[in-house]
Design an enzyme around this catalytic site. Structure first.
Site, PDB file in Angstrom:
ATOM      1  N   LYS A   1       7.094  -2.302  14.054  1.00 21.17           N
ATOM      2  CA  LYS A   1       7.838  -1.912  12.855  1.00 21.17           C
ATOM      3  C   LYS A   1       8.891  -0.867  13.188  1.00 21.17           C
ATOM      4  O   LYS A   1      10.039  -0.932  12.731  1.00 21.17           O
ATOM      5  CB  LYS A   1       6.876  -1.362  11.798  1.00 21.17           C
ATOM      6  CG  LYS A   1       5.951  -2.387  11.158  1.00 21.17           C
ATOM      7  CD  LYS A   1       5.086  -1.711  10.108  1.00 21.17           C
ATOM      8  CE  LYS A   1       4.165  -2.676   9.406  1.00 21.17           C
ATOM      9  NZ  LYS A   1       3.335  -2.002   8.384  1.00 21.17           N
TER      10      LYS A   1
ATOM     11  N   HIS B   1      -8.287 -34.052  14.637  1.00 26.87           N
ATOM     12  CA  HIS B   1      -7.194 -34.862  15.171  1.00 26.87           C
ATOM     13  C   HIS B   1      -6.110 -33.995  15.801  1.00 26.87           C
ATOM     14  O   HIS B   1      -4.980 -34.442  15.984  1.00 26.87           O
ATOM     15  CB  HIS B   1      -6.609 -35.732  14.065  1.00 26.87           C
ATOM     16  CG  HIS B   1      -7.581 -36.754  13.549  1.00 26.87           C
ATOM     17  ND1 HIS B   1      -7.681 -38.013  14.083  1.00 26.87           N
ATOM     18  CD2 HIS B   1      -8.528 -36.674  12.579  1.00 26.87           C
ATOM     19  CE1 HIS B   1      -8.637 -38.685  13.450  1.00 26.87           C
ATOM     20  NE2 HIS B   1      -9.163 -37.894  12.531  1.00 26.87           N
TER      21      HIS B   1
ATOM     22  N   GLY C   1      -5.755  -2.523   4.123  1.00 32.75           N
ATOM     23  CA  GLY C   1      -5.016  -3.677   3.619  1.00 32.75           C
ATOM     24  C   GLY C   1      -5.767  -4.980   3.743  1.00 32.75           C
ATOM     25  O   GLY C   1      -5.833  -5.781   2.804  1.00 32.75           O
TER      26      GLY C   1
ATOM     27  N   LYS D   1       0.820  -1.199   0.000  1.00 37.10           N
ATOM     28  CA  LYS D   1       0.000   0.000   0.000  1.00 37.10           C
ATOM     29  C   LYS D   1       0.862   1.260   0.000  1.00 37.10           C
ATOM     30  O   LYS D   1       0.655   2.177  -0.787  1.00 37.10           O
ATOM     31  CB  LYS D   1      -0.936  -0.012   1.204  1.00 37.10           C
ATOM     32  CG  LYS D   1      -1.910   1.156   1.245  1.00 37.10           C
ATOM     33  CD  LYS D   1      -2.910   0.989   2.375  1.00 37.10           C
ATOM     34  CE  LYS D   1      -3.914   2.122   2.393  1.00 37.10           C
ATOM     35  NZ  LYS D   1      -4.932   1.951   3.452  1.00 37.10           N
TER      36      LYS D   1
ATOM     37  N   GLU E   1      -6.825  -8.025  13.827  1.00 35.54           N
ATOM     38  CA  GLU E   1      -6.213  -6.733  13.549  1.00 35.54           C
ATOM     39  C   GLU E   1      -7.259  -5.629  13.558  1.00 35.54           C
ATOM     40  O   GLU E   1      -6.992  -4.492  13.962  1.00 35.54           O
ATOM     41  CB  GLU E   1      -5.471  -6.753  12.207  1.00 35.54           C
ATOM     42  CG  GLU E   1      -4.629  -5.494  11.964  1.00 35.54           C
ATOM     43  CD  GLU E   1      -3.679  -5.644  10.787  1.00 35.54           C
ATOM     44  OE1 GLU E   1      -2.560  -6.144  10.993  1.00 35.54           O
ATOM     45  OE2 GLU E   1      -4.061  -5.266   9.665  1.00 35.54           O
TER      46      GLU E   1
ATOM     47  N   GLU F   1       9.500  -5.758   4.992  1.00 31.31           N
ATOM     48  CA  GLU F   1       9.589  -7.135   4.518  1.00 31.31           C
ATOM     49  C   GLU F   1       9.341  -7.225   3.010  1.00 31.31           C
ATOM     50  O   GLU F   1      10.046  -7.937   2.290  1.00 31.31           O
ATOM     51  CB  GLU F   1       8.569  -8.017   5.259  1.00 31.31           C
ATOM     52  CG  GLU F   1       8.763  -8.096   6.755  1.00 31.31           C
ATOM     53  CD  GLU F   1       7.949  -7.050   7.516  1.00 31.31           C
ATOM     54  OE1 GLU F   1       7.633  -7.292   8.683  1.00 31.31           O
ATOM     55  OE2 GLU F   1       7.635  -5.980   6.927  1.00 31.31           O
TER      56      GLU F   1
END
Length: 536
Positions: free
Chosen positions: A504, A378, A261, A203, A347, A209
Protein backbone atom coordinates in the site's frame (compact mmCIF):
# COMPACT_ATOMS: atom_id res chain seq x y z
CA UNK A 1 2.60 -31.63 30.56
CA UNK A 2 5.54 -31.88 28.19
CA UNK A 3 7.35 -28.83 26.85
CA UNK A 4 6.64 -27.54 23.31
CA UNK A 5 10.09 -28.72 22.18
CA UNK A 6 9.47 -32.22 23.48
CA UNK A 7 5.99 -32.26 21.92
CA UNK A 8 7.40 -31.22 18.54
CA UNK A 9 10.02 -33.97 18.78
CA UNK A 10 7.32 -36.58 19.41
CA UNK A 11 5.23 -35.04 16.63
CA UNK A 12 8.11 -35.38 14.14
CA UNK A 13 8.78 -38.97 15.17
CA UNK A 14 5.17 -40.12 14.75
CA UNK A 15 4.85 -38.20 11.46
CA UNK A 16 7.84 -40.11 10.08
CA UNK A 17 6.26 -43.39 11.18
CA UNK A 18 2.83 -42.48 9.77
CA UNK A 19 4.16 -42.53 6.22
CA UNK A 20 4.88 -46.24 6.50
CA UNK A 21 1.21 -47.28 6.75
CA UNK A 22 -1.38 -46.45 4.10
CA UNK A 23 -4.49 -44.63 5.25
CA UNK A 24 -6.86 -47.36 4.10
CA UNK A 25 -4.93 -50.01 6.05
CA UNK A 26 -5.19 -48.03 9.26
CA UNK A 27 -8.95 -48.65 9.43
CA UNK A 28 -8.37 -52.39 9.80
CA UNK A 29 -5.51 -51.85 12.25
CA UNK A 30 -7.56 -49.44 14.36
CA UNK A 31 -11.29 -50.32 14.53
CA UNK A 32 -12.04 -47.21 16.58
CA UNK A 33 -10.47 -44.88 14.05
CA UNK A 34 -13.67 -43.44 12.53
CA UNK A 35 -15.28 -42.75 15.91
CA UNK A 36 -12.12 -41.17 17.28
CA UNK A 37 -11.45 -38.99 14.26
CA UNK A 38 -14.95 -37.69 13.59
CA UNK A 39 -16.91 -35.13 15.55
CA UNK A 40 -20.24 -33.28 15.48
CA UNK A 41 -20.48 -29.62 16.40
CA UNK A 42 -23.11 -26.91 15.88
CA UNK A 43 -24.91 -28.90 13.19
CA UNK A 44 -21.75 -29.88 11.30
CA UNK A 45 -20.18 -33.32 11.02
CA UNK A 46 -16.43 -33.60 10.45
CA UNK A 47 -14.75 -36.80 9.28
CA UNK A 48 -10.96 -36.63 9.60
CA UNK A 49 -10.41 -40.40 9.45
CA UNK A 50 -9.04 -40.18 5.89
CA UNK A 51 -6.14 -38.04 7.09
CA UNK A 52 -2.65 -39.56 7.03
CA UNK A 53 -2.16 -39.69 10.77
CA UNK A 54 -1.92 -42.95 12.69
CA UNK A 55 -3.43 -43.26 16.15
CA UNK A 56 -0.01 -42.46 17.62
CA UNK A 57 0.35 -39.38 15.39
CA UNK A 58 -3.18 -38.26 16.25
CA UNK A 59 -2.34 -38.49 19.94
CA UNK A 60 0.97 -36.68 19.37
CA UNK A 61 -0.91 -33.84 17.68
CA UNK A 62 -3.19 -33.51 20.69
CA UNK A 63 -0.16 -33.50 22.98
CA UNK A 64 1.34 -30.74 20.82
CA UNK A 65 -1.83 -28.66 21.18
CA UNK A 66 -1.69 -29.05 24.95
CA UNK A 67 2.02 -28.26 25.12
CA UNK A 68 1.48 -25.10 23.06
CA UNK A 69 -1.29 -24.08 25.49
CA UNK A 70 -4.13 -23.95 22.98
CA UNK A 71 -6.60 -24.01 25.85
CA UNK A 72 -4.92 -21.13 27.66
CA UNK A 73 -4.63 -19.01 24.54
CA UNK A 74 -8.26 -19.76 23.71
CA UNK A 75 -9.26 -18.51 27.15
CA UNK A 76 -7.20 -15.37 26.60
CA UNK A 77 -8.98 -14.73 23.30
CA UNK A 78 -12.43 -14.95 24.86
CA UNK A 79 -11.31 -12.95 27.90
CA UNK A 80 -10.43 -10.01 25.65
CA UNK A 81 -6.70 -10.02 26.40
CA UNK A 82 -4.21 -8.47 23.96
CA UNK A 83 -4.03 -11.52 21.72
CA UNK A 84 -2.93 -9.26 18.85
CA UNK A 85 0.26 -8.35 20.67
CA UNK A 86 2.00 -6.40 17.87
CA UNK A 87 -0.86 -3.88 17.84
CA UNK A 88 -1.81 -4.25 21.50
CA UNK A 89 -5.40 -5.22 20.73
CA UNK A 90 -7.96 -7.72 21.88
CA UNK A 91 -9.55 -9.92 19.22
CA UNK A 92 -13.24 -10.25 19.97
CA UNK A 93 -15.22 -11.31 16.92
CA UNK A 94 -17.05 -13.83 19.18
CA UNK A 95 -18.51 -10.84 21.04
CA UNK A 96 -20.22 -9.74 17.83
CA UNK A 97 -22.36 -12.87 17.59
CA UNK A 98 -22.98 -13.50 21.29
CA UNK A 99 -26.55 -13.34 22.54
CA UNK A 100 -27.78 -10.00 23.86
CA UNK A 101 -26.68 -9.29 27.40
CA UNK A 102 -23.29 -11.02 27.15
CA UNK A 103 -20.33 -9.72 29.13
CA UNK A 104 -17.32 -9.55 26.82
CA UNK A 105 -14.49 -7.17 27.66
CA UNK A 106 -11.66 -5.82 25.50
CA UNK A 107 -8.54 -5.17 27.58
CA UNK A 108 -10.82 -4.81 30.59
CA UNK A 109 -13.32 -2.48 28.92
CA UNK A 110 -16.90 -3.84 28.73
CA UNK A 111 -17.99 -3.99 25.09
CA UNK A 112 -21.12 -6.14 24.92
CA UNK A 113 -23.54 -3.28 25.63
CA UNK A 114 -22.05 -1.37 22.70
CA UNK A 115 -22.32 -4.44 20.48
CA UNK A 116 -25.98 -4.83 21.44
CA UNK A 117 -26.66 -1.16 20.71
CA UNK A 118 -25.08 -1.27 17.24
CA UNK A 119 -26.93 -4.49 16.50
CA UNK A 120 -30.22 -2.86 17.50
CA UNK A 121 -29.46 0.10 15.22
CA UNK A 122 -28.65 -2.27 12.37
CA UNK A 123 -31.90 -4.15 12.88
CA UNK A 124 -33.98 -0.98 12.98
CA UNK A 125 -32.35 0.40 9.85
CA UNK A 126 -32.53 -2.88 7.95
CA UNK A 127 -36.21 -3.30 8.71
CA UNK A 128 -36.92 0.34 7.83
CA UNK A 129 -35.23 -0.02 4.44
CA UNK A 130 -37.00 -3.29 3.68
CA UNK A 131 -40.41 -1.86 4.65
CA UNK A 132 -39.88 1.37 2.74
CA UNK A 133 -40.03 3.52 5.88
CA UNK A 134 -36.42 4.51 5.12
CA UNK A 135 -36.55 5.75 1.51
CA UNK A 136 -34.38 7.66 -0.92
CA UNK A 137 -34.15 11.37 -1.67
CA UNK A 138 -37.22 11.35 -3.91
CA UNK A 139 -39.32 9.19 -1.61
CA UNK A 140 -38.89 5.99 -3.60
CA UNK A 141 -38.03 2.81 -1.66
CA UNK A 142 -34.61 1.27 -2.13
CA UNK A 143 -34.49 -1.64 -4.56
CA UNK A 144 -30.73 -2.11 -4.80
CA UNK A 145 -27.65 -1.85 -2.62
CA UNK A 146 -24.10 -1.33 -3.86
CA UNK A 147 -21.64 -2.55 -1.25
CA UNK A 148 -18.22 -0.89 -1.62
CA UNK A 149 -15.28 -2.43 0.22
CA UNK A 150 -12.23 -4.63 -0.28
CA UNK A 151 -10.57 -7.53 1.52
CA UNK A 152 -12.29 -8.25 4.81
CA UNK A 153 -14.81 -5.52 4.07
CA UNK A 154 -15.86 -7.41 0.95
CA UNK A 155 -15.13 -11.14 1.02
CA UNK A 156 -17.13 -12.00 4.14
CA UNK A 157 -20.35 -10.27 3.07
CA UNK A 158 -19.97 -11.75 -0.43
CA UNK A 159 -19.77 -15.26 0.99
CA UNK A 160 -22.84 -14.61 3.11
CA UNK A 161 -24.88 -13.15 0.24
CA UNK A 162 -23.98 -15.86 -2.25
CA UNK A 163 -24.67 -18.59 0.29
CA UNK A 164 -28.04 -17.34 1.53
CA UNK A 165 -29.53 -15.14 -1.18
CA UNK A 166 -32.99 -16.08 -2.43
CA UNK A 167 -33.39 -16.86 -6.11
CA UNK A 168 -35.52 -13.75 -6.54
CA UNK A 169 -34.35 -11.22 -3.93
CA UNK A 170 -36.56 -8.26 -3.11
CA UNK A 171 -33.43 -6.11 -2.87
CA UNK A 172 -30.63 -6.53 -5.40
CA UNK A 173 -27.24 -6.54 -3.65
CA UNK A 174 -24.10 -5.91 -5.70
CA UNK A 175 -20.47 -5.68 -4.64
CA UNK A 176 -17.57 -3.52 -5.79
CA UNK A 177 -14.00 -4.17 -4.63
CA UNK A 178 -11.61 -3.86 -7.55
CA UNK A 179 -10.23 -0.39 -8.27
CA UNK A 180 -10.57 -1.17 -11.98
CA UNK A 181 -13.44 1.13 -13.12
CA UNK A 182 -14.99 -1.83 -14.91
CA UNK A 183 -15.99 -3.35 -11.58
CA UNK A 184 -17.99 -0.27 -10.60
CA UNK A 185 -19.45 0.08 -14.08
CA UNK A 186 -20.76 -3.49 -13.97
CA UNK A 187 -22.25 -2.98 -10.51
CA UNK A 188 -24.09 0.21 -11.47
CA UNK A 189 -25.36 -0.98 -14.84
CA UNK A 190 -29.14 -1.18 -14.87
CA UNK A 191 -29.59 0.51 -11.50
CA UNK A 192 -31.60 3.65 -10.80
CA UNK A 193 -29.86 6.17 -8.50
CA UNK A 194 -33.23 7.08 -6.98
CA UNK A 195 -33.67 3.55 -5.65
CA UNK A 196 -30.03 2.64 -4.94
CA UNK A 197 -28.34 2.67 -1.55
CA UNK A 198 -24.52 2.77 -1.44
CA UNK A 199 -22.87 1.25 1.63
CA UNK A 200 -19.17 2.08 1.96
CA UNK A 201 -17.27 -0.26 4.27
CA UNK A 202 -13.78 0.62 5.43
CA UNK A 203 -12.32 0.07 8.87
CA UNK A 204 -10.05 3.14 8.69
CA UNK A 205 -11.80 5.00 5.88
CA UNK A 206 -8.38 5.49 4.31
CA UNK A 207 -8.20 2.42 2.04
CA UNK A 208 -7.20 3.69 -1.40
CA UNK A 209 -9.28 1.29 -3.48
CA UNK A 210 -12.42 1.71 -1.40
CA UNK A 211 -12.25 5.51 -1.35
CA UNK A 212 -11.69 5.66 -5.12
CA UNK A 213 -14.73 3.46 -5.71
CA UNK A 214 -16.75 5.42 -3.15
CA UNK A 215 -15.96 8.65 -4.99
CA UNK A 216 -17.18 7.10 -8.24
CA UNK A 217 -20.41 5.92 -6.60
CA UNK A 218 -20.94 9.31 -5.00
CA UNK A 219 -20.49 11.07 -8.35
CA UNK A 220 -22.99 8.67 -9.96
CA UNK A 221 -25.55 9.48 -7.27
CA UNK A 222 -24.86 13.23 -7.38
CA UNK A 223 -25.52 13.38 -11.11
CA UNK A 224 -29.11 12.24 -10.60
CA UNK A 225 -30.19 13.22 -7.10
CA UNK A 226 -30.95 16.52 -5.35
CA UNK A 227 -27.97 17.62 -3.27
CA UNK A 228 -29.96 17.85 -0.06
CA UNK A 229 -31.04 14.20 -0.34
CA UNK A 230 -27.71 12.62 -1.22
CA UNK A 231 -26.91 11.52 2.30
CA UNK A 232 -29.94 9.22 2.39
CA UNK A 233 -28.23 7.13 -0.29
CA UNK A 234 -24.71 7.09 1.14
CA UNK A 235 -24.02 5.04 4.29
CA UNK A 236 -20.69 4.37 6.03
CA UNK A 237 -19.57 1.36 8.04
CA UNK A 238 -16.29 2.06 9.80
CA UNK A 239 -14.19 2.26 12.93
CA UNK A 240 -13.54 5.91 12.00
CA UNK A 241 -17.02 7.50 11.89
CA UNK A 242 -15.68 11.06 11.79
CA UNK A 243 -13.81 10.34 8.56
CA UNK A 244 -16.89 8.71 7.06
CA UNK A 245 -19.02 11.73 7.92
CA UNK A 246 -16.42 14.07 6.39
CA UNK A 247 -16.46 11.96 3.26
CA UNK A 248 -20.19 12.53 2.86
CA UNK A 249 -21.84 9.56 4.53
CA UNK A 250 -25.21 10.59 5.90
CA UNK A 251 -25.23 7.87 8.49
CA UNK A 252 -22.56 5.60 9.92
CA UNK A 253 -22.54 2.26 11.69
CA UNK A 254 -19.46 1.68 13.81
CA UNK A 255 -17.29 -1.23 14.79
CA UNK A 256 -14.19 -1.17 16.98
CA UNK A 257 -10.50 -1.78 16.27
CA UNK A 258 -10.68 -5.11 18.13
CA UNK A 259 -12.57 -6.42 15.12
CA UNK A 260 -10.08 -7.59 12.49
CA UNK A 261 -11.19 -7.03 8.89
CA UNK A 262 -11.21 -10.70 7.92
CA UNK A 263 -13.18 -11.50 11.10
CA UNK A 264 -15.66 -8.65 10.76
CA UNK A 265 -18.60 -10.06 8.81
CA UNK A 266 -20.49 -10.50 12.09
CA UNK A 267 -20.51 -6.72 12.61
CA UNK A 268 -22.06 -3.80 10.74
CA UNK A 269 -19.68 -4.78 7.91
CA UNK A 270 -22.51 -7.08 6.81
CA UNK A 271 -25.18 -4.37 7.04
CA UNK A 272 -25.86 -4.79 3.32
CA UNK A 273 -26.58 -8.48 3.84
CA UNK A 274 -28.75 -7.81 6.89
CA UNK A 275 -30.89 -5.49 4.75
CA UNK A 276 -31.03 -7.61 1.61
CA UNK A 277 -31.52 -10.97 3.36
CA UNK A 278 -33.70 -9.77 6.22
CA UNK A 279 -32.73 -9.36 9.84
CA UNK A 280 -34.02 -12.76 10.92
CA UNK A 281 -31.64 -14.45 8.45
CA UNK A 282 -28.65 -12.46 9.65
CA UNK A 283 -29.55 -13.12 13.29
CA UNK A 284 -29.80 -16.86 12.66
CA UNK A 285 -26.32 -16.81 11.13
CA UNK A 286 -24.97 -15.09 14.25
CA UNK A 287 -26.62 -17.74 16.40
CA UNK A 288 -24.98 -20.55 14.41
CA UNK A 289 -21.57 -18.96 14.88
CA UNK A 290 -22.23 -18.48 18.60
CA UNK A 291 -23.07 -22.17 18.88
CA UNK A 292 -19.68 -23.02 17.35
CA UNK A 293 -18.06 -20.59 19.81
CA UNK A 294 -19.68 -22.47 22.69
CA UNK A 295 -18.39 -25.76 21.32
CA UNK A 296 -14.87 -24.40 20.83
CA UNK A 297 -14.75 -23.10 24.41
CA UNK A 298 -16.27 -26.15 26.11
CA UNK A 299 -15.29 -29.27 24.14
CA UNK A 300 -12.18 -31.25 25.15
CA UNK A 301 -9.38 -30.98 22.61
CA UNK A 302 -9.85 -34.57 21.40
CA UNK A 303 -13.46 -33.85 20.39
CA UNK A 304 -13.08 -30.18 19.51
CA UNK A 305 -13.90 -29.58 15.84
CA UNK A 306 -11.76 -26.45 15.22
CA UNK A 307 -8.83 -28.00 17.10
CA UNK A 308 -8.93 -31.27 15.15
CA UNK A 309 -9.27 -29.46 11.83
CA UNK A 310 -6.26 -27.30 12.73
CA UNK A 311 -4.19 -30.27 13.86
CA UNK A 312 -4.83 -32.07 10.57
CA UNK A 313 -3.41 -29.09 8.71
CA UNK A 314 -0.40 -28.74 11.03
CA UNK A 315 0.29 -32.45 10.61
CA UNK A 316 0.19 -32.19 6.82
CA UNK A 317 2.23 -29.00 6.62
CA UNK A 318 4.88 -29.60 9.28
CA UNK A 319 4.80 -33.35 9.69
CA UNK A 320 4.57 -34.41 6.05
CA UNK A 321 5.83 -31.34 4.14
CA UNK A 322 2.62 -30.64 2.25
CA UNK A 323 2.56 -26.86 1.68
CA UNK A 324 -0.80 -26.56 -0.08
CA UNK A 325 -4.42 -27.52 0.59
CA UNK A 326 -7.49 -27.45 -1.62
CA UNK A 327 -11.01 -26.71 -0.41
CA UNK A 328 -13.86 -27.96 -2.58
CA UNK A 329 -17.37 -26.95 -1.48
CA UNK A 330 -19.93 -29.24 -3.07
CA UNK A 331 -22.58 -26.54 -3.14
CA UNK A 332 -22.81 -23.80 -5.73
CA UNK A 333 -23.91 -21.32 -3.06
CA UNK A 334 -20.54 -21.76 -1.32
CA UNK A 335 -18.53 -21.01 -4.45
CA UNK A 336 -16.74 -18.07 -2.80
CA UNK A 337 -15.73 -20.00 0.29
CA UNK A 338 -12.21 -20.82 -1.05
CA UNK A 339 -11.58 -17.12 -1.77
CA UNK A 340 -12.76 -16.19 1.71
CA UNK A 341 -10.51 -18.83 3.27
CA UNK A 342 -7.54 -17.60 1.27
CA UNK A 343 -7.75 -14.30 3.08
CA UNK A 344 -8.78 -15.70 6.45
CA UNK A 345 -5.98 -18.25 6.61
CA UNK A 346 -3.18 -16.87 4.44
CA UNK A 347 -3.43 -13.29 5.72
CA UNK A 348 -3.71 -14.51 9.29
CA UNK A 349 -1.00 -17.18 9.31
CA UNK A 350 1.25 -16.33 6.38
CA UNK A 351 3.95 -15.22 8.80
CA UNK A 352 7.72 -15.71 9.01
CA UNK A 353 8.39 -14.74 12.63
CA UNK A 354 7.22 -15.97 16.00
CA UNK A 355 5.30 -13.80 18.42
CA UNK A 356 8.59 -12.70 19.97
CA UNK A 357 9.97 -11.62 16.59
CA UNK A 358 12.39 -14.49 16.08
CA UNK A 359 12.32 -16.30 12.69
CA UNK A 360 10.16 -19.40 12.42
CA UNK A 361 12.00 -22.66 11.87
CA UNK A 362 9.01 -24.55 10.49
CA UNK A 363 6.46 -23.97 7.77
CA UNK A 364 3.39 -21.98 8.69
CA UNK A 365 0.27 -21.44 6.57
CA UNK A 366 -0.03 -23.48 3.38
CA UNK A 367 -1.30 -22.13 0.09
CA UNK A 368 -5.10 -22.43 0.07
CA UNK A 369 -6.98 -22.77 -3.21
CA UNK A 370 -10.19 -24.28 -4.49
CA UNK A 371 -13.28 -24.26 -6.62
CA UNK A 372 -16.77 -25.61 -6.07
CA UNK A 373 -17.33 -29.26 -6.92
CA UNK A 374 -17.83 -30.60 -9.44
CA UNK A 375 -16.11 -27.78 -11.36
CA UNK A 376 -12.77 -28.42 -9.69
CA UNK A 377 -12.87 -32.06 -10.75
CA UNK A 378 -12.54 -30.89 -14.34
CA UNK A 379 -9.73 -28.46 -13.53
CA UNK A 380 -7.08 -29.06 -10.88
CA UNK A 381 -8.19 -32.43 -9.46
CA UNK A 382 -5.95 -34.13 -12.01
CA UNK A 383 -2.98 -32.71 -10.12
CA UNK A 384 -4.16 -33.75 -6.67
CA UNK A 385 -4.84 -37.30 -7.89
CA UNK A 386 -1.69 -37.95 -9.94
CA UNK A 387 0.73 -35.08 -9.35
CA UNK A 388 4.05 -35.86 -7.63
CA UNK A 389 3.25 -33.62 -4.64
CA UNK A 390 0.49 -34.62 -2.22
CA UNK A 391 -2.15 -31.90 -1.77
CA UNK A 392 -4.62 -32.58 1.07
CA UNK A 393 -8.25 -31.94 0.16
CA UNK A 394 -11.18 -30.64 2.15
CA UNK A 395 -14.69 -31.41 0.94
CA UNK A 396 -17.56 -29.28 2.25
CA UNK A 397 -20.67 -31.31 1.51
CA UNK A 398 -24.30 -30.19 1.67
CA UNK A 399 -26.86 -33.00 1.51
CA UNK A 400 -29.72 -30.83 0.28
CA UNK A 401 -28.66 -27.78 -1.73
CA UNK A 402 -31.87 -26.68 -3.40
CA UNK A 403 -35.00 -28.47 -2.23
CA UNK A 404 -35.95 -31.29 0.12
CA UNK A 405 -34.45 -34.03 -2.04
CA UNK A 406 -30.86 -35.04 -1.23
CA UNK A 407 -28.58 -33.96 -4.08
CA UNK A 408 -26.99 -37.40 -4.42
CA UNK A 409 -25.49 -36.80 -7.90
CA UNK A 410 -23.60 -33.90 -6.35
CA UNK A 411 -22.46 -35.30 -3.03
CA UNK A 412 -21.76 -38.75 -4.45
CA UNK A 413 -18.99 -37.06 -6.42
CA UNK A 414 -17.52 -35.66 -3.22
CA UNK A 415 -17.56 -39.08 -1.56
CA UNK A 416 -16.03 -40.66 -4.63
CA UNK A 417 -13.22 -38.11 -4.81
CA UNK A 418 -12.26 -38.68 -1.18
CA UNK A 419 -12.39 -42.43 -1.67
CA UNK A 420 -10.33 -42.28 -4.87
CA UNK A 421 -7.68 -40.09 -3.25
CA UNK A 422 -7.33 -42.62 -0.44
CA UNK A 423 -7.55 -45.90 -2.40
CA UNK A 424 -5.82 -45.05 -5.66
CA UNK A 425 -5.35 -47.71 -8.35
CA UNK A 426 -2.39 -50.03 -8.73
CA UNK A 427 -0.59 -50.54 -12.03
CA UNK A 428 -1.77 -54.16 -12.04
CA UNK A 429 -5.38 -53.07 -11.59
CA UNK A 430 -4.99 -50.47 -14.32
CA UNK A 431 -3.65 -53.09 -16.71
CA UNK A 432 -6.47 -55.51 -15.87
CA UNK A 433 -8.98 -52.73 -16.44
CA UNK A 434 -7.49 -52.07 -19.87
CA UNK A 435 -7.69 -55.74 -20.82
CA UNK A 436 -11.32 -55.87 -19.64
CA UNK A 437 -12.01 -52.95 -21.98
CA UNK A 438 -10.72 -54.94 -24.92
CA UNK A 439 -7.22 -53.49 -25.19
CA UNK A 440 -4.40 -55.70 -26.36
CA UNK A 441 -1.83 -56.93 -23.88
CA UNK A 442 0.73 -54.52 -25.31
CA UNK A 443 -1.62 -51.52 -25.22
CA UNK A 444 -2.92 -52.31 -21.72
CA UNK A 445 0.66 -52.59 -20.48
CA UNK A 446 1.66 -49.35 -22.17
CA UNK A 447 -1.24 -47.38 -20.72
CA UNK A 448 -1.21 -48.88 -17.23
CA UNK A 449 1.35 -46.41 -15.73
CA UNK A 450 -0.72 -43.48 -17.02
CA UNK A 451 -3.83 -44.91 -15.40
CA UNK A 452 -2.14 -45.65 -12.08
CA UNK A 453 -3.10 -43.65 -9.00
CA UNK A 454 -0.76 -43.89 -6.02
CA UNK A 455 -3.62 -43.13 -3.62
CA UNK A 456 -2.88 -42.68 0.08
CA UNK A 457 -3.79 -39.02 -0.28
CA UNK A 458 -5.63 -37.42 2.63
CA UNK A 459 -8.94 -35.61 2.75
CA UNK A 460 -11.40 -34.25 5.28
CA UNK A 461 -15.17 -34.12 4.87
CA UNK A 462 -17.32 -31.43 6.49
CA UNK A 463 -20.99 -32.29 6.15
CA UNK A 464 -24.21 -30.38 6.76
CA UNK A 465 -27.79 -31.30 5.96
CA UNK A 466 -28.78 -27.93 4.48
CA UNK A 467 -27.03 -24.63 3.97
CA UNK A 468 -29.10 -22.74 6.51
CA UNK A 469 -28.06 -19.39 8.00
CA UNK A 470 -27.12 -21.20 11.20
CA UNK A 471 -25.04 -23.80 9.38
CA UNK A 472 -23.21 -21.08 7.45
CA UNK A 473 -22.44 -19.19 10.66
CA UNK A 474 -21.13 -22.37 12.29
CA UNK A 475 -18.99 -23.20 9.25
CA UNK A 476 -17.31 -19.79 9.10
CA UNK A 477 -16.73 -19.73 12.87
CA UNK A 478 -15.24 -23.23 12.60
CA UNK A 479 -12.65 -21.94 10.14
CA UNK A 480 -11.97 -18.82 12.21
CA UNK A 481 -11.16 -20.87 15.29
CA UNK A 482 -9.16 -23.38 13.23
CA UNK A 483 -7.01 -20.50 12.00
CA UNK A 484 -6.49 -19.28 15.57
CA UNK A 485 -5.45 -22.71 16.83
CA UNK A 486 -2.89 -23.05 14.05
CA UNK A 487 -1.43 -19.67 14.95
CA UNK A 488 -1.07 -20.77 18.57
CA UNK A 489 0.71 -23.98 17.60
CA UNK A 490 3.03 -22.15 15.19
CA UNK A 491 3.56 -19.43 17.84
CA UNK A 492 2.72 -16.59 15.45
CA UNK A 493 0.36 -13.62 15.61
CA UNK A 494 -2.68 -14.47 13.50
CA UNK A 495 -4.21 -11.02 13.82
CA UNK A 496 -1.88 -8.52 12.18
CA UNK A 497 -1.12 -8.14 8.47
CA UNK A 498 2.00 -6.06 8.01
CA UNK A 499 2.70 -7.75 4.67
CA UNK A 500 -0.33 -5.97 3.22
CA UNK A 501 0.90 -2.57 4.34
CA UNK A 502 4.20 -2.39 2.43
CA UNK A 503 2.49 -2.72 -0.94
CA UNK A 504 0.00 0.00 0.00
CA UNK A 505 2.79 2.41 0.93
CA UNK A 506 4.74 1.74 -2.26
CA UNK A 507 1.59 2.06 -4.39
CA UNK A 508 1.07 5.58 -3.05
CA UNK A 509 4.69 6.46 -3.84
CA UNK A 510 4.37 5.11 -7.39
CA UNK A 511 1.14 7.01 -7.93
CA UNK A 512 2.88 10.16 -6.73
CA UNK A 513 5.58 9.61 -9.39
CA UNK A 514 2.90 9.09 -12.04
CA UNK A 515 1.27 12.40 -11.15
CA UNK A 516 4.71 14.05 -11.22
CA UNK A 517 5.23 12.89 -14.78
CA UNK A 518 7.55 9.94 -14.46
CA UNK A 519 9.78 7.71 -12.32
CA UNK A 520 11.77 9.26 -9.51
CA UNK A 521 15.57 8.79 -9.62
CA UNK A 522 15.59 6.37 -6.68
CA UNK A 523 13.11 3.95 -8.27
CA UNK A 524 14.59 0.59 -9.25
CA UNK A 525 15.25 0.13 -13.02
CA UNK A 526 12.60 -2.55 -13.58
CA UNK A 527 9.77 -0.67 -11.86
CA UNK A 528 10.83 2.58 -13.55
CA UNK A 529 10.76 0.95 -16.99
CA UNK A 530 7.36 -0.59 -16.35
CA UNK A 531 5.98 2.75 -15.18
CA UNK A 532 7.28 4.50 -18.28
CA UNK A 533 5.74 1.87 -20.53
CA UNK A 534 2.36 2.01 -18.80
CA UNK A 535 2.29 5.81 -18.88
CA UNK A 536 2.64 5.60 -22.66
Amino acid sequence: MMSPDAAWTAFDRTAAEAGKTRIVDQFAADPGRLARMSVQAAGLYLDLSKQSWTKAAFDACLDLARACDVEGRRNALFAGEAVNLTEGRAVLHPALRAAAGADFQALGEPVSAEVDAVRADMKAYAEAVRSGAEAGATGKPFKAIVHVGIGGSDLGPRVVWDALRPLEPTIDLRFVANIDPRDMAEALTGLDPETTLVVVVSKTFTTQETLANAEAAKAWLAAALPADGMTKHFIGVTAAPDKAASFGCGRTFAFRDWVGGRYSLWSAVSLSCAIALGWEVFEAMLAGAAEMDDHFVAAPLETNAPVLLALAQVFNVDGLNRPARTVAPYAHALRRLPSFLQQLEMESNGKRVHRDGTPVTRQTCPVVFGEPGTNGQHAFFQQIHQGPKVVPAEFVIVARTHDDAPESPLWSNALAQGQALMLGKTTEAAKAEGLAQGLSEEEATRLAPHRTFTGDRPSTAIVMDRLTPGALGALIALYEHKTFVEGVIWDINSFDQWGVELGKVLAKAILKDVHAGGPSPDLDPSTAALMTRLMG
